[in-house]
Design a protein around this motif. Structure first.
Motif, mmCIF file in Angstrom:
data_model
loop_
_atom_site.group_PDB
_atom_site.id
_atom_site.type_symbol
_atom_site.label_atom_id
_atom_site.label_comp_id
_atom_site.label_asym_id
_atom_site.label_seq_id
_atom_site.Cartn_x
_atom_site.Cartn_y
_atom_site.Cartn_z
ATOM 1 N N LYS A 61 -2.543 0.537 -1.741
ATOM 2 C CA LYS A 61 -3.314 1.681 -2.231
ATOM 3 C C LYS A 61 -3.122 1.844 -3.739
ATOM 4 O O LYS A 61 -4.075 2.132 -4.479
ATOM 5 C CB LYS A 61 -2.871 2.958 -1.487
ATOM 6 N N ASP A 62 -1.904 1.657 -4.189
ATOM 7 C CA ASP A 62 -1.597 1.760 -5.616
ATOM 8 C C ASP A 62 -2.387 0.725 -6.411
ATOM 9 O O ASP A 62 -2.931 1.023 -7.488
ATOM 10 C CB ASP A 62 -0.095 1.563 -5.816
ATOM 11 N N GLN A 67 -6.994 -0.862 -9.945
ATOM 12 C CA GLN A 67 -8.226 -1.631 -10.126
ATOM 13 C C GLN A 67 -9.406 -0.717 -10.446
ATOM 14 O O GLN A 67 -10.231 -1.020 -11.314
ATOM 15 C CB GLN A 67 -8.516 -2.453 -8.875
ATOM 16 N N LEU A 68 -9.474 0.426 -9.747
ATOM 17 C CA LEU A 68 -10.556 1.377 -9.997
ATOM 18 C C LEU A 68 -10.456 1.941 -11.415
ATOM 19 O O LEU A 68 -11.466 2.086 -12.113
ATOM 20 C CB LEU A 68 -10.504 2.513 -8.966
ATOM 21 N N LYS A 69 -9.255 2.262 -11.843
ATOM 22 C CA LYS A 69 -9.070 2.763 -13.208
ATOM 23 C C LYS A 69 -9.528 1.735 -14.224
ATOM 24 O O LYS A 69 -10.176 2.071 -15.223
ATOM 25 C CB LYS A 69 -7.595 3.112 -13.435
ATOM 26 N N PHE A 120 5.692 3.356 -7.547
ATOM 27 C CA PHE A 120 4.245 3.159 -7.614
ATOM 28 C C PHE A 120 3.701 3.777 -8.897
ATOM 29 O O PHE A 120 4.131 4.844 -9.321
ATOM 30 C CB PHE A 120 3.563 3.779 -6.385
ATOM 31 N N LYS A 121 2.726 3.108 -9.466
ATOM 32 C CA LYS A 121 2.177 3.545 -10.742
ATOM 33 C C LYS A 121 1.333 4.810 -10.605
ATOM 34 O O LYS A 121 1.363 5.688 -11.470
ATOM 35 C CB LYS A 121 1.330 2.427 -11.352
ATOM 36 N N ASP A 154 -7.037 4.538 6.679
ATOM 37 C CA ASP A 154 -6.308 4.513 5.415
ATOM 38 C C ASP A 154 -7.289 4.919 4.312
ATOM 39 O O ASP A 154 -8.204 4.167 3.974
ATOM 40 C CB ASP A 154 -5.754 3.104 5.187
ATOM 41 N N VAL A 155 -7.092 6.102 3.739
ATOM 42 C CA VAL A 155 -8.057 6.680 2.797
ATOM 43 C C VAL A 155 -7.472 6.740 1.387
ATOM 44 O O VAL A 155 -6.367 7.255 1.181
ATOM 45 C CB VAL A 155 -8.469 8.099 3.239
ATOM 46 N N THR A 156 -8.223 6.208 0.438
ATOM 47 C CA THR A 156 -7.839 6.268 -0.974
ATOM 48 C C THR A 156 -8.862 7.111 -1.725
ATOM 49 O O THR A 156 -10.054 6.785 -1.737
ATOM 50 C CB THR A 156 -7.781 4.863 -1.594
#
Length: 302
Positions: free
Chosen positions: A284-285, A290-292, A197-198, A224-226
């Motif tokens: 999640k990864d 995507q957020l980054k 995973f990145k 499931d929390v990110t």
């Protein structure tokens, strides 16, 4: 309110208030813990509710300190519809000790008081062991593969022992927390693990399977929390000294299907469960990537 203060002063004052708040609530928790020793089920249930109320009040006052000394923009989704009358299992990524304060902040008064599985030996830690016991933190007893090979008659005994310890949760809702990676993310750990995973370390499926195997019939939903920090992963000190400007938390509620419950020693179940947890981690990864990307575009346009 005190955002104008230099970060060293902000951090020192925040830490001081956290300590004062902790010491203040430590006293009634210890007194209630002693009272809970009286072996009457109805009495112990009453004391349990009072103890959880103390813990929630402790978190609430910590959150007041956060509001006083930090100026964080919170981007939180997925917490609508949560209730303190349900049973939850939180699965979250772990990057900083600040994660604990973040989770307590967004879930306080929305779900039952968050508790962790602890090794049985920790019950003997002076003072804290009594507090954890009083607050009904579940203590688990795990046997190594080598030990079970020498004592095959004890296979499954660890699950049964922990299940009995968690029997009290049948009458009172609870939220169990699990940092699935087992440790905080760092680039060094990521490289050492050669994680596929990145943005995440490898998930430890065994710990989650143990919780579900122990409490699967009692826990109703998985959260499931990110957790994502747009400015980069902060230290605990960064968080309490006001250096964190924005926190993004995405919560996804997932059902607990029957195929998630089983014996992790069973090869077929273990393979199936590992595929499930890896798929969860892959999603999640991708979310974090995507957020980054979103925040990097926002920064470039400013």
């Amino acid at each position: 309110m005190f955002h104008f203060l230099p970060s060293p002063i902000t951090g020192t004052l925040s830490l001081l208030l956290y300590l004062i708040n902790t010491l203040f609530w430590f006293v009634p928790v210890i007194i209630l813990a002693i009272l809970k020793l009286l072996p009457l089920a109805s009495w112990q249930r009453l004391i349990t509710y009072l103890l959880d109320a103390c813990a929630v009040a402790w978190i609430s006052l910590n959150n007041v300190t956060t509001r006083l000394f930090t100026r964080i923009s919170w981007q939180v989704t997925g917490v609508k519809g949560l209730t303190k009358k349900d049973w939850y299992l939180i699965l979250a990524n772990h990057q900083s000790w600040a994660d604990i304060l973040v989770l307590q902040k967004i879930f306080n008064h929305k779900v039952p008081f968050i508790k962790f599985f602890l090794k049985k030996e920790l019950i003997y830690v002076p003072f804290l062991g009594v507090c954890w016991w009083a607050l009904d933190f579940p203590f688990m007893k795990r046997y190594s593969k080598q030990f079970l090979q020498k004592n095959p008659h004890l296979k499954g005994k660890d699950i049964e022992t922990t299940r009995k310890a968690c029997a009290k949760f049948r009458f009172k809702p609870v939220t169990i927390m699990n940092f699935v990676e087992g440790t905080r993310f760092t680039p060094e750990k990521h490289d050492t693990q050669q994680s596929p995973f990145k943005n995440l370390l490898k998930p430890k499926a065994g710990g989650v399977a143990f919780v579900l195997g122990t409490m699967g019939q009692q826990i109703h939903k998985i959260l499931d929390v990110t957790i994502f920090y747009p400015q980069g992963i902060p230290s605990f000190w960064d968080y309490i000294s006001g250096k964190v400007r924005e926190v993004t938390v995405k919560v996804e509620m997932k059902p607990i299907h029957a195929d998630l419950l089983g014996d992790y020693e069973d090869p077929d179940y273990r393979k199936q469960f590992q595929l499930w947890i890896n798929d969860l981690w892959q999603n999640k990864d991708q979310q974090i990537s995507q957020l980054k990307s979103q925040y990097s575009k926002t920064d470039a346009s400013q």
